[in-house]
Design a protein around this motif. Structure first.
Motif, short mmCIF file in Angstrom:
data_model
loop_
_atom_site.label_atom_id
_atom_site.label_comp_id
_atom_site.label_asym_id
_atom_site.label_seq_id
_atom_site.Cartn_x
_atom_site.Cartn_y
_atom_site.Cartn_z
N GLY A 289 24.59 5.10 3.91
CA GLY A 289 24.26 6.15 4.87
C GLY A 289 22.95 6.87 4.61
N HIS A 290 22.09 6.29 3.76
CA HIS A 290 20.80 6.93 3.50
C HIS A 290 19.81 5.85 3.04
CE1 HIS A 290 21.45 6.47 -0.83
NE2 HIS A 290 22.64 7.03 -0.68
N PRO A 291 18.52 6.12 3.15
CA PRO A 291 17.53 5.15 2.66
C PRO A 291 17.61 5.01 1.15
CG PRO A 291 16.52 6.79 4.10
CD PRO A 291 17.89 7.28 3.78
N GLU A 292 16.97 3.96 0.64
CA GLU A 292 16.94 3.77 -0.80
C GLU A 292 16.27 4.96 -1.48
OE1 GLU A 292 15.68 0.25 -3.92
OE2 GLU A 292 14.39 0.65 -2.20
N LEU A 293 16.82 5.37 -2.62
CA LEU A 293 16.29 6.52 -3.36
C LEU A 293 15.29 6.05 -4.42
CD1 LEU A 293 19.59 8.56 -3.86
CD2 LEU A 293 17.88 8.81 -2.06
N PHE A 294 14.25 6.84 -4.58
CA PHE A 294 13.23 6.54 -5.59
C PHE A 294 13.86 6.44 -6.97
CE2 PHE A 294 10.07 7.89 -8.73
CZ PHE A 294 9.03 7.01 -8.44
N SER A 295 14.77 7.35 -7.26
CA SER A 295 15.40 7.35 -8.59
C SER A 295 16.16 6.06 -8.85
CB SER A 295 16.35 8.55 -8.72
OG SER A 295 17.34 8.52 -7.69
N ASP A 296 16.80 5.51 -7.82
CA ASP A 296 17.58 4.28 -7.99
C ASP A 296 16.69 3.10 -8.36
OD1 ASP A 296 19.86 5.67 -7.40
OD2 ASP A 296 19.99 4.98 -5.32
N ALA B 230 8.65 12.19 -4.29
CA ALA B 230 8.54 12.72 -2.92
C ALA B 230 7.53 11.94 -2.10
CB ALA B 230 8.16 14.20 -2.96
N ALA B 231 6.39 11.62 -2.72
CA ALA B 231 5.35 10.88 -2.01
C ALA B 231 5.84 9.47 -1.67
CB ALA B 231 4.08 10.80 -2.86
N TRP B 232 6.56 8.83 -2.62
CA TRP B 232 7.08 7.48 -2.37
C TRP B 232 8.13 7.51 -1.27
CZ3 TRP B 232 11.81 5.04 -2.49
CH2 TRP B 232 11.79 3.65 -2.51
N GLN B 233 9.02 8.47 -1.33
CA GLN B 233 10.08 8.57 -0.33
C GLN B 233 9.49 8.76 1.06
OE1 GLN B 233 13.25 8.82 -2.40
NE2 GLN B 233 13.77 7.54 -0.64
N GLN B 234 8.45 9.56 1.16
CA GLN B 234 7.81 9.82 2.45
C GLN B 234 7.09 8.58 2.97
OE1 GLN B 234 7.88 12.51 4.43
NE2 GLN B 234 6.49 11.59 5.93
N SER B 235 6.43 7.86 2.10
CA SER B 235 5.63 6.72 2.52
C SER B 235 6.46 5.48 2.82
CB SER B 235 4.59 6.37 1.44
OG SER B 235 3.68 7.42 1.26
N VAL B 236 7.53 5.27 2.04
CA VAL B 236 8.26 4.00 2.11
C VAL B 236 9.51 4.07 2.97
CG1 VAL B 236 9.44 2.24 0.73
CG2 VAL B 236 7.35 3.33 -0.14
N THR B 237 10.27 5.16 2.89
CA THR B 237 11.58 5.18 3.53
C THR B 237 11.68 6.10 4.74
OG1 THR B 237 12.43 6.99 2.14
CG2 THR B 237 12.62 4.75 1.28
N THR B 238 10.63 6.87 5.01
CA THR B 238 10.67 7.82 6.13
C THR B 238 9.96 7.24 7.33
OG1 THR B 238 10.69 9.69 4.61
CG2 THR B 238 10.13 10.15 6.90
N TRP C 42 0.83 -1.20 0.00
CA TRP C 42 0.00 0.00 0.00
C TRP C 42 0.87 1.26 0.00
CZ3 TRP C 42 -4.91 1.19 -0.92
CH2 TRP C 42 -5.37 2.45 -0.54
N ASN C 43 1.91 1.26 0.83
CA ASN C 43 2.81 2.41 0.88
C ASN C 43 3.53 2.61 -0.46
OD1 ASN C 43 2.16 3.00 3.53
ND2 ASN C 43 3.87 1.83 4.38
N ASN C 44 3.92 1.50 -1.08
CA ASN C 44 4.65 1.60 -2.35
C ASN C 44 3.79 2.08 -3.50
OD1 ASN C 44 7.65 0.48 -2.72
ND2 ASN C 44 6.73 -0.52 -0.95
N LEU C 45 2.46 1.94 -3.37
CA LEU C 45 1.57 2.45 -4.41
C LEU C 45 1.64 3.97 -4.52
CD1 LEU C 45 -1.56 0.16 -3.93
CD2 LEU C 45 -0.07 0.26 -5.94
#
Length: 224
Positions: free
Chosen positions: A135-142, A50-58, A40-43
């Motif tokens: 040193g950081h969460p996975e990036l959406f772009s990656d 920005a929305a994905w980063q906030q929902s999945v990795t924050t 659900w978060n990944n959707l």
């Protein structure tokens, strides 16, 4: 036979059942909730980076990561160990009894191996490696670039999520049978469409996420 010996035998007979029920409970309850919530978060990938980063990795606070470890990783490790033990006792007899129930049992065991490899790689590459080594969460772009420009990654995610959806949906039916919620052949037949619907829903959610990431990946261009 003495009362003490009878009690010991009773406990011994109950132990495999208790272990089996505990293993199925830890597989179904926390992991099912986590899988649905994770999908659900990944959707949110449909809403952009920005929305994905906030929902999945924050995480709202540092204790959330510890809670995730306790609720997800520990039960997953327990279920993995329990499942590996069961795989060693797995003796398919589909050649002699080529029926639907036997086919599902065989697919459940095969999917277990695929899901184990997929989740192990996914947890390491998408969660542990970025945080521990980069040193950081996975990036959406990656992840979006990998989905769009790296065909093996796309294939692994398509097949891995398909296997996970099947393993979980069929596992729910096994869980209901093991805990006595489906005690008759009629009740098991009536639950079959429910299991198929769960499988279809989880697959649709998973492939929806993959589609959103694949589409977004084109905007970032191929990885350097």
């Amino acid at each position: 036979m003495s009362t003490q010996a009878a009690t010991a035998d009773a406990v011994s007979n109950k132990t495999p059942l208790l272990k089996s029920r505990l293993g199925s409970f830890l597989a179904v309850v926390p992991l099912s909730i986590w899988v649905v919530n994770h999908l659900w978060n990944n959707l949110s990938a449909f809403d952009g980076a920005a929305a994905w980063q906030q929902s999945v990795t924050t995480y709202s606070n540092p204790y959330s990561q510890v809670l995730t470890f306790i609720i997800v990783i520990l039960p997953l490790l327990f279920h993995t160990g329990w499942g590996i033990v069961r795989l060693f006792s797995f003796k398919p007899n589909n050649g002699r009894y080529n029926n639907y129930g036997n086919l599902k049992y065989l697919l459940q065991r095969i999917s277990a191996l695929g899901v184990l490899a997929f989740l192990g790689a996914h947890i390491w590459l998408a969660f542990l490696r970025p945080r521990l080594l980069l040193g950081h969460p996975e990036l959406f772009s990656d992840i979006a670039q990998q989905m769009h420009f790296h065909t093996p990654t796309l294939a692994v995610y398509i097949l891995g999520t398909l296997g996970t959806a099947y393993h979980l949906a069929n596992g729910l039916q096994g869980f209901a049978m093991g805990w006595g919620l489906l005690g008759t052949e009629r009740s098991m037949r009536r639950f079959e469409p429910v299991a198929l619907a769960i499988f279809a829903l989880l697959t649709a959610m998973s492939w929806g996420v993959i589609y959103a990431l694949y589409t977004a990946g084109a905007a970032f261009g191929p990885p350097a």
